[in-house]
Scaffold this motif. Structure first.
Motif, PDB file in Angstrom:
ATOM      1  N   UNK A   1      13.503  27.220  13.810  1.00 16.91           N
ATOM      2  CA  UNK A   1      13.031  27.168  12.168  1.00 16.91           C
ATOM      3  C   UNK A   1      12.718  28.484  11.793  1.00 16.91           C
ATOM      4  N   UNK A   2      13.008  28.572  10.284  1.00 15.25           N
ATOM      5  CA  UNK A   2      12.537  29.819   9.766  1.00 15.25           C
ATOM      6  C   UNK A   2      11.162  30.005   9.435  1.00 15.25           C
ATOM      7  N   UNK A   3      10.619  28.786   8.952  1.00 15.93           N
ATOM      8  CA  UNK A   3       9.086  28.914   8.929  1.00 15.93           C
ATOM      9  C   UNK A   3       8.677  27.355   8.949  1.00 15.93           C
ATOM     10  N   UNK A   4       8.607  27.051  10.086  1.00 18.44           N
ATOM     11  CA  UNK A   4       7.993  25.449  10.171  1.00 18.44           C
ATOM     12  C   UNK A   4       6.540  25.427   9.816  1.00 18.44           C
ATOM     13  N   UNK A   5       6.092  24.691   8.905  1.00 17.58           N
ATOM     14  CA  UNK A   5       4.689  24.567   8.562  1.00 17.58           C
ATOM     15  C   UNK A   5       3.971  23.135   8.645  1.00 17.58           C
ATOM     16  N   UNK A   6       5.042  22.182   8.876  1.00 13.71           N
ATOM     17  CA  UNK A   6       4.482  20.900   9.087  1.00 13.71           C
ATOM     18  C   UNK A   6       4.969  20.141  10.110  1.00 13.71           C
TER      19      UNK A   6
ATOM     20  N   UNK B   1      17.582  27.505  10.498  1.00 16.14           N
ATOM     21  CA  UNK B   1      17.223  28.799  10.845  1.00 16.14           C
ATOM     22  C   UNK B   1      17.007  29.805   9.713  1.00 16.14           C
ATOM     23  N   UNK B   2      18.221  29.400   8.712  1.00 16.59           N
ATOM     24  CA  UNK B   2      18.092  30.234   7.644  1.00 16.59           C
ATOM     25  C   UNK B   2      17.152  29.839   6.280  1.00 16.59           C
ATOM     26  N   UNK B   3      16.606  28.739   6.698  1.00 22.45           N
ATOM     27  CA  UNK B   3      15.639  27.968   5.525  1.00 22.45           C
ATOM     28  C   UNK B   3      16.149  27.242   4.594  1.00 22.45           C
ATOM     29  N   UNK B   4      17.364  27.145   4.643  1.00 23.58           N
ATOM     30  CA  UNK B   4      18.106  26.326   3.496  1.00 23.58           C
ATOM     31  C   UNK B   4      17.576  24.956   3.579  1.00 23.58           C
TER      32      UNK B   4
ATOM     33  N   UNK C   1      14.034  13.739  -6.506  1.00 31.17           N
ATOM     34  CA  UNK C   1      13.870  14.621  -7.766  1.00 31.17           C
ATOM     35  C   UNK C   1      12.916  15.753  -7.660  1.00 31.17           C
ATOM     36  N   UNK C   2      12.439  16.201  -6.563  1.00 34.67           N
ATOM     37  CA  UNK C   2      11.824  17.379  -6.273  1.00 34.67           C
ATOM     38  C   UNK C   2      12.694  18.397  -5.942  1.00 34.67           C
ATOM     39  N   UNK C   3      14.000  18.162  -5.499  1.00 35.46           N
ATOM     40  CA  UNK C   3      14.880  19.230  -5.049  1.00 35.46           C
ATOM     41  C   UNK C   3      14.601  19.775  -3.834  1.00 35.46           C
ATOM     42  N   UNK C   4      14.025  18.811  -3.000  1.00 35.58           N
ATOM     43  CA  UNK C   4      13.881  19.166  -1.563  1.00 35.58           C
ATOM     44  C   UNK C   4      15.008  18.899  -0.722  1.00 35.58           C
ATOM     45  N   UNK C   5      15.547  19.670  -0.086  1.00 34.88           N
ATOM     46  CA  UNK C   5      16.772  19.675   0.953  1.00 34.88           C
ATOM     47  C   UNK C   5      16.412  18.945   2.256  1.00 34.88           C
TER      48      UNK C   5
END
Ligand code: ADP
Ligand code: MG
Length: 659
Positions: A365-370, A345-348, A320-324
Motif C-alpha cells: 500500500x502507499x499509505x494504509x490507514x484503516x 502501491x501508487x495510491x490511486x 458520490x464521494x469520488x472514492x476509488x
C-alpha cells in the motif's frame, strides 16, 4: 516428541490419533477425559429392574454374532453371575467374540431384565479393579477407550510438563503441581484428586488466555495511531447521502468510530450486531473518514462471494464521494491483479475490498490507514495481523454478526473496544418461525409451493452431504431427490456443499442470485452473510443438530427486505430449545439462551478458528474461574510480576504473534 516414537503406537494407531488432532506426546497428555466411570461392582441379586449396573460374571458358552445391517451387529452369549444364568447381548462389538473363552471372568456393564434373565450390555470389561475410576475419552472410530488408557500409562512416564501457573498463584490457591494434575486427571485414585486436577488445569488455561488479552489491551490502549483532522461536517455529509436514516445504535457506533479515528490512539474496535443490523454502512463511514484524511482502506471478507457483495454495495454508497474502490481475490487473472496491485502501491486506489488475497505477499500500500475485517472470527488472528502490519499504524475495525452476551464479549474480546448494534432498521418484518415435526412436512411443502408461486426463492439446509443410515439424518442429495419428486421436476433445485470446488460453488450461488435456481439446498456453507433479498423462506432439516446461534444466523439469510419471510425448523427432537427461535428474532437474546442451555455451545465457530484454544475449560461452566483468572492476570500485569517469569516474559516478547 512425536507419538509414533511411543511404545505401542504403530502407523495405524498413529493415523487414528492424528484424526483426533493428536501428534505429540504433549497433545496426548492434554487429551483429557471428559468424564469418569466409577467402578462399582454389585451383586446381581441386588440389582433393580432395568437399572444400569456392573456385575461380575463367568462365560458359559462361546457366543454367536449376527450381522443385522451394514454397520450393525449383535453378539450374544451366556454367562453366569452368582448362580443366575444370563442371556447377554451387546451390539456392534462383534470383535469381542474372540475374547470370550468359556470359564473366563468378565465384568458386564448394562441393564438386567429379571423376568427374561437377560442382560443388555453397553460394555464388557475384562480386568477392572472394583472401586477404581476409569477415565472416558473422546474417541474416533477405531480407537478403544482401553487403548487410550493403556497409552496413558506409557506417556505418563515421560517428563514433559510445562507448568505455567505462576508460583505466587499456585501457592495462593494451593494448587497441585502441573505434573500431579496431569497424573491425577488421567489416573485418579479418588474423585477428589480428579477434581483438584481439573480445577487446576482449567485455571491454567484461563489464566493464560486472560493474560494475553489483558496484556494486549494494555499495549493497545497505549498504541499511538493516526490522529486525523477532518471537518466536523463530514458526519452530516455522509448521513445526508444515504437513502435511509441511521438507527440509534448505528449513530452511536459512528460516534465511537469518529472519536477513535480522530484521537491519537490506534483504533481497535469490534462492531457486534445481528445479521442485517446495518454494520456495513457503519464500516463505510469509517472508510469515508479515512479517505477524507488522505489514507487508503482495506476491507477483508472471509469468502469471495461476500467480498463481491461488499464490493457492489459499498461502491454504490461511495460513488458520490469520488472514492476509488477496487476488488482483489486470488482467482483473478494475473493481468487484472497487477493493475490493482499497482493502483494500491501508487495510491490511486482508495479502498480495496477482497479476500485473503489482500494479505498476500505482493500486496503493498502507499499509505494504509484503516483495516476492516468482516466476520472477524473466520480469520485466524495471525492473518488479521498480517494485514494490519501492511500499514504503519492503521486503525482496525472488526465486524461480527455473531451476537454474544455482553459479559462474554467483554471477556473474550477483552482486548478490543466494542460497539454493539442492537436496534434494527425500521420497517424490517420479523421472520415468522415455526418448529415442525417431520410428520408435518406436507404443510411445509405447501408453504414452499405458495412462496414459489409468488416468485420467491427458498433455502433448504441440511447438516449432511452424504446419507447417514445410523443417525437417520437427511442429506442434501436425499432432499434434492425428495423435492424433485414433490415438485415434479418443475422447479429448479440447486445443491451446494462444502466439497464442491470454489468455482462450482460460485456458479451455483450466481444462479441462485439471478433467480435461475429457485430452491437452494445446502449444507451450512451458506451460513455467512449471503444476500439474496428475493428469498423469503428458510427450511432447516435436523435442526436439533445446530446451536441456536447458528440457526439464527442461517435464518438471517431471509427477511432481507420488506417481504414477509418464513423459517421452518424441522425436527422431532429438542423442540423446547428450538422454540426459542419461534419466540425471538433478537440474536443477543438467542445467544444468551444458547449459552444457558448448551454451555459455550457452538460459540459461533470462534473455537475452530483457534481463537479459543481451550482443551478443558468452558466459558460458561467455568465463568467464575474465568473471572478470577481475569482479575489475577490483570494484577500480575499491573505489578509487572511477569518480568520475573521466563514463560510470560517470553510470551510478551512475542506478543505480536499471539494476538
Ligand atoms: P449487516 O452487515 O449488519 O448484516 P447490512 O449493513 O448489510 O447489515 O445491512 C442490511 C441492509 O439494510 C442493507 O441493504 C442496508 O443498506 C440496509 N440498512 C442499513 N442500515 C439501515 C437503516 N438505518 N435503515 C434502513 N436500511 C438500512
Ligand atoms: Mg485513533
Amino acid at each position: 516428541m512425536e507419538i509414533k516414537n511411543l511404545k505401542g503406537v504403530g502407523t495405524q494407531l498413529e493415523r487414528k490419533l492424528n484424526n483426533l488432532n493428536i501428534y505429540t506426546i504433549q497433545d496426548l497428555l492434554e487429551n483429557y477425559p471428559y468424564r469418569y466411570n466409577y467402578i462399582n461392582i454389585v451383586n446381581i441379586n441386588d440389582v433393580k429392574e432395568n437399572e444400569n449396573c456392573m456385575i461380575k460374571a463367568t462365560i458359559v458358552d462361546a457366543g454367536r454374532v449376527q450381522y443385522i445391517k451394514r454397520n450393525f451387529n449383535r453378539l450374544s452369549f451366556r454367562a453366569v453371575s452368582d448362580n443366575v444364568i444370563l442371556n447377554v447381548t451387546i451390539f456392534n462389538r462383534a470383535f469381542l467374540k474372540q475374547s470370550l473363552t468359556i470359564g473366563k471372568e468378565i465384568i458386564l456393564i448394562g441393564k438386567y431384565n429379571k423376568m427374561k434373565s437377560s442382560f443388555v450390555a453397553s460394555d464388557i470389561k475384562f480386568n477392572l479393579k472394583n472401586n477404581s475410576i476409569e477415565p472416558v475419552y473422546h474417541l474416533v472410530e477405531g480407537i478403544k477407550n482401553n487403548q487410550v488408557i493403556k497409552l496413558m500409562d506409557e506417556v505418563l512416564k515421560y517428563d514433559y510438563i510445562y507448568d505455567i501457573v505462576p508460583e505466587e498463584l499456585t501457592s495462593k490457591y494451593n494448587f497441585v503441581s502441573k505434573k500431579e494434575a496431569i497424573k491425577f486427571i488421567h489416573k485418579p485414585e479418588t474423585m477428589e484428586d480428579a477434581k483438584k486436577a481439573i480445577v487446576r488445569l482449567k485455571y491454567e488455561e484461563l489464566f493464560n488466555f486472560m493474560f494475553k488479552i489483558n496484556y494486549l489491551k494494555k499495549i493497545n490502549n497505549k498504541a499511538i495511531g493516526i490522529k486525523r483532522k477532518v471537518n466536523e461536517n463530514s458526519k452530516g455529509d455522509f448521513m445526508n447521502g444515504l437513502p435511509f436514516t441511521l438507527t440509534k445504535d448505528q449513530v452511536t457506533t459512528i460516534d465511537d468510530i469518529y472519536k477513535d479515528l480522530t484521537d491519537e490512539f490506534r483504533m481497535n474496535r469490534l462492531v457486534l450486531g445481528d445479521v442485517g443490523s446495518g454494520k456495513t454502512i457503519v464500516a463505510t463511514y469509517a472508510i469515508y473518514l479515512n479517505y477524507l484524511s488522505g489514507y487508503q482502506s482495506a476491507l477483508m471478507a472471509p469468502t469471495e462471494i461476500l467480498a463481491e457483495q461488499h464490493y457492489k454495495s459499498i461502491s454504490k454508497t461511495l460513488e458520490k464521494f469520488n472514492i476509488k474502490v477496487s476488488f482483489l481475490t486470488g482467482s483473478m487473472k494475473k493481468k487484472d491483479k497487477n493493475i490493482v496491485l499497482e493502483g494500491l502501491k501508487n495510491g490511486e486506489i482508495n479502498l480495496i475490498i477482497g479476500t485473503h488475497a489482500l494479505i498476500g505477499d505482493g500486496v503493498e500500500f502507499k499509505n494504509l490507514g484503516l483495516v476492516v475485517t468482516d466476520e472477524q472470527h473466520r480469520f485466524g488472528v495471525g492473518q488479521r495481523n498480517t494485514l494490519r502490519d501492511k500499514g504503519i499504524t492503521p486503525d482496525v475495525l472488526y465486524l461480527s454478526a455473531t451476537p454474544i452476551p455482553r459479559t462474554y464479549a467483554l471477556t473474550i474480546y477483552g482486548d478490543l473496544d466494542i460497539s454493539i448494534i442492537k436496534t434494527k432498521p425500521q420497517g424490517r418484518k420479523e421472520i415468522i418461525t415455526k418448529v415442525e415435526s417431520e410428520n408435518n412436512i406436507k404443510d411445509v411443502l405447501y408453504k414452499m409451493l405458495e412462496e414459489l408461486k409468488n416468485n420467491h426463492q427458498i433455502y433448504v439446509v441440511s447438516p449432511l452431504i452424504e446419507n447417514n443410515e445410523e443417525l437417520d439424518l437427511k442429506s442434501v442429495f436425499d432432499l434434492k431427490e425428495k423435492l424433485d419428486i414433490a415438485f415434479q421436476n418443475k422447479v429448479s433445485v440447486g445443491v451446494l456443499h462444502g466439497k464442491l470446488k470454489q468455482n462450482e460453488k460460485d456458479k451455483i450461488m450466481e444462479a441462485f442470485k439471478n433467480g435461475d435456481i429457485k430452491i437452494l439446498i445446502s449444507t451450512t456453507v451458506i451460513e455467512v452473510g449471503i444476500d439474496v433479498p428475493n428469498s423469503t423462506m428458510m427450511v432447516i432439516y435436523n435442526a436439533e443438530r445446530f446451536g441456536l446461534a447458528t440457526l439464527h444466523q442461517l435464518r438471517g439469510r431471509v427477511g432481507r427486505n420488506e417481504l414477509q419471510s418464513y423459517c421452518y425448523l424441522i425436527s422431532n427432537k429438542e423442540v423446547d430449545r428450538l422454540k426459542v427461535l419461534e419466540e425471538s428474532n433478537d440474536g443477543f437474546y438467542i445467544s444468551e439462551k444458547d449459552f444457558q442451555m448448551r454451555g459455550q455451545g457452538d460459540l459461533f465457530g470462534v473455537k475452530q478458528s483457534g481463537d479459543m484454544p481451550f482443551k478443558i475449560a468452558n466459558l460458561k461452566d467455568d465463568y467464575q474461574i474465568l473471572l478470577q483468572a481475569k482479575l489475577d492476570s490483570s494484577e500480575y500485569i499491573e505489578k509487572e510480576l511477569y518480568l520475573n517469569n521466563s514463560y510470560y516474559k517470553n510470551l510478551i516478547d512475542n506478543i505480536s504473534f499471539i494476538n
